[in-house]
Design a protein around this motif. Sequence first.
Motif, mmCIF file in Angstrom:
data_model
loop_
_atom_site.group_PDB
_atom_site.id
_atom_site.type_symbol
_atom_site.label_atom_id
_atom_site.label_comp_id
_atom_site.label_asym_id
_atom_site.label_seq_id
_atom_site.Cartn_x
_atom_site.Cartn_y
_atom_site.Cartn_z
ATOM 1 N N TYR A 1 -3.538 -18.907 6.257
ATOM 2 C CA TYR A 1 -3.185 -17.813 5.586
ATOM 3 C C TYR A 1 -3.850 -16.548 4.874
ATOM 4 C CZ TYR A 1 0.234 -21.179 3.662
ATOM 5 O OH TYR A 1 0.839 -22.511 3.880
ATOM 6 N N ASP A 2 -3.401 -15.451 5.204
ATOM 7 C CA ASP A 2 -4.363 -14.155 4.967
ATOM 8 C C ASP A 2 -4.872 -14.004 3.471
ATOM 9 O OD1 ASP A 2 -6.019 -11.544 4.416
ATOM 10 O OD2 ASP A 2 -4.143 -10.593 5.680
ATOM 11 N N ASN A 3 -6.494 -14.042 3.388
ATOM 12 C CA ASN A 3 -6.806 -14.128 1.936
ATOM 13 C C ASN A 3 -7.851 -12.636 1.827
ATOM 14 O OD1 ASN A 3 -9.112 -13.649 4.301
ATOM 15 N ND2 ASN A 3 -10.224 -15.697 2.932
ATOM 16 N N GLU A 4 -7.429 -11.846 2.684
ATOM 17 C CA GLU A 4 -7.568 -10.718 1.534
ATOM 18 C C GLU A 4 -6.610 -9.804 0.975
ATOM 19 O OE1 GLU A 4 -9.853 -7.537 3.176
ATOM 20 O OE2 GLU A 4 -10.869 -9.717 3.944
ATOM 21 N N PHE A 5 -7.154 -9.411 -0.141
ATOM 22 C CA PHE A 5 -6.354 -9.583 -1.440
ATOM 23 C C PHE A 5 -5.816 -8.015 -0.970
ATOM 24 C CE2 PHE A 5 -5.691 -7.882 -5.830
ATOM 25 C CZ PHE A 5 -4.347 -8.835 -6.342
ATOM 26 N N ASP A 6 -3.993 -7.844 -1.868
ATOM 27 C CA ASP A 6 -3.653 -6.891 -1.669
ATOM 28 C C ASP A 6 -2.822 -6.751 -2.524
ATOM 29 O OD1 ASP A 6 -1.520 -5.117 -0.592
ATOM 30 O OD2 ASP A 6 -0.698 -5.277 1.588
ATOM 31 N N GLU A 7 -3.630 -5.774 -3.497
ATOM 32 C CA GLU A 7 -2.411 -5.456 -4.932
ATOM 33 C C GLU A 7 -1.013 -4.959 -4.615
ATOM 34 O OE1 GLU A 7 -3.907 -4.006 -7.610
ATOM 35 O OE2 GLU A 7 -5.723 -3.622 -7.518
ATOM 36 N N ASP A 8 -0.479 -4.810 -3.451
ATOM 37 C CA ASP A 8 1.414 -4.428 -2.782
ATOM 38 C C ASP A 8 1.879 -6.149 -3.126
ATOM 39 O OD1 ASP A 8 1.025 -1.787 -2.634
ATOM 40 O OD2 ASP A 8 0.800 -2.674 -0.895
ATOM 41 N N ASN A 9 1.132 -7.365 -2.706
ATOM 42 C CA ASN A 9 1.817 -8.625 -3.137
ATOM 43 C C ASN A 9 1.185 -9.239 -4.141
ATOM 44 O OD1 ASN A 9 1.748 -8.000 -0.670
ATOM 45 N ND2 ASN A 9 0.025 -9.257 0.334
ATOM 46 N N LEU A 10 0.846 -7.928 -5.670
ATOM 47 C CA LEU A 10 0.646 -8.829 -6.903
ATOM 48 C C LEU A 10 1.634 -8.045 -7.370
ATOM 49 C CD1 LEU A 10 -1.600 -10.203 -8.157
ATOM 50 C CD2 LEU A 10 -2.116 -8.163 -9.082
ATOM 51 N N TYR A 11 2.563 -9.365 -8.098
ATOM 52 C CA TYR A 11 3.124 -8.919 -9.661
ATOM 53 C C TYR A 11 2.761 -9.536 -11.180
ATOM 54 C CZ TYR A 11 7.202 -9.842 -12.576
ATOM 55 O OH TYR A 11 8.290 -9.669 -13.258
ATOM 56 N N GLU A 12 3.323 -8.316 -11.939
ATOM 57 C CA GLU A 12 2.034 -8.817 -13.172
ATOM 58 C C GLU A 12 2.957 -8.285 -14.095
ATOM 59 O OE1 GLU A 12 -2.042 -8.545 -14.534
ATOM 60 O OE2 GLU A 12 -2.588 -10.032 -12.883
ATOM 61 N N ARG A 13 3.380 -9.012 -15.158
ATOM 62 C CA ARG A 13 3.569 -8.199 -16.199
ATOM 63 C C ARG A 13 2.346 -8.186 -17.795
ATOM 64 N NH1 ARG A 13 9.405 -10.635 -18.045
ATOM 65 N NH2 ARG A 13 9.051 -9.071 -19.601
ATOM 66 N N GLU A 14 2.031 -6.940 -17.636
ATOM 67 C CA GLU A 14 1.749 -6.099 -18.951
ATOM 68 C C GLU A 14 1.947 -7.340 -19.997
ATOM 69 O OE1 GLU A 14 1.360 -2.138 -18.984
ATOM 70 O OE2 GLU A 14 0.308 -2.437 -17.029
ATOM 71 N N ASP A 15 3.356 -6.699 -20.464
ATOM 72 C CA ASP A 15 3.772 -7.789 -22.363
ATOM 73 C C ASP A 15 3.576 -8.907 -21.978
ATOM 74 O OD1 ASP A 15 5.737 -7.752 -19.855
ATOM 75 O OD2 ASP A 15 6.938 -7.491 -22.005
ATOM 76 N N SER A 16 3.444 -9.845 -21.304
ATOM 77 C CA SER A 16 3.907 -11.324 -20.865
ATOM 78 C C SER A 16 2.555 -11.780 -20.778
ATOM 79 C CB SER A 16 4.542 -11.328 -19.684
ATOM 80 O OG SER A 16 4.450 -11.193 -18.541
ATOM 81 N N ASP A 17 1.007 -12.204 -19.795
ATOM 82 C CA ASP A 17 0.477 -11.990 -19.313
ATOM 83 C C ASP A 17 0.891 -13.827 -18.601
ATOM 84 O OD1 ASP A 17 -0.934 -11.522 -21.399
ATOM 85 O OD2 ASP A 17 0.203 -12.660 -23.567
#
Length: 204
Positions: free
Chosen positions: A152-168
């Motif tokens: 798998y591609d291990n180059e970190f891409d912010e577009d692939n990240l989902y993060e809920r600020e209110d939920s940890d």
Amino acid sequence: MRTLKRLGALVVAGTVLFAMTGCKKKAKAHEGAKSAEELVTKVIDYINGDIKFKEVKDWIDWYGWVAYYIGDKTGIECDFPTVRAVIDDLEEGPDYIKKHHKEFAEAYEDATGDEINKKDLKKYIEYKKEIDDLTEDDEEEIYEQFREFAPYDNEFDEDNLYEREDSDFGSYSIPIDDEEYHYLEIQYYIDDGKYVCFGINYVC
């Protein structure tokens, strides 16, 4: 092998179902990476076979899957570390949880319409026992199952990240060139600045 398959598919494909915005209670400390990038990059490196399991072992919290399961099934409005903290005390029984995890118990009742009870706990304890029965070889095997489409591609891409600020709570998706599966998803929670992986799955 049945246990390995069930735990291998640690999260259900689809949307993240935690509301996790109400009660706040600090979970017990767990080892974790310093960032989402560090966590997912190392997990990918292990799945690709580039590093040893011991380099990511302390960043994986198998009990976190039980916390996810509770939230998934109930829709409880708690942050992830609050739910996770309860998992360590499941065997203590409903009265103990109501006394020592009040915010969780109240949120559980609000979400389900019923107080936390022995029947509910029995189901969660069964999953916890399956995790307790895992050997380190089993743990490695679970993650190695996902080498089917490696590397798998291990180059970190912010577009692939989902993060809920209110939920940890967050997840990272790695595209897969396959007709059935769209991507590999790594899920994690954030506790006191530590990023801890609890789930990995193929998503259609």
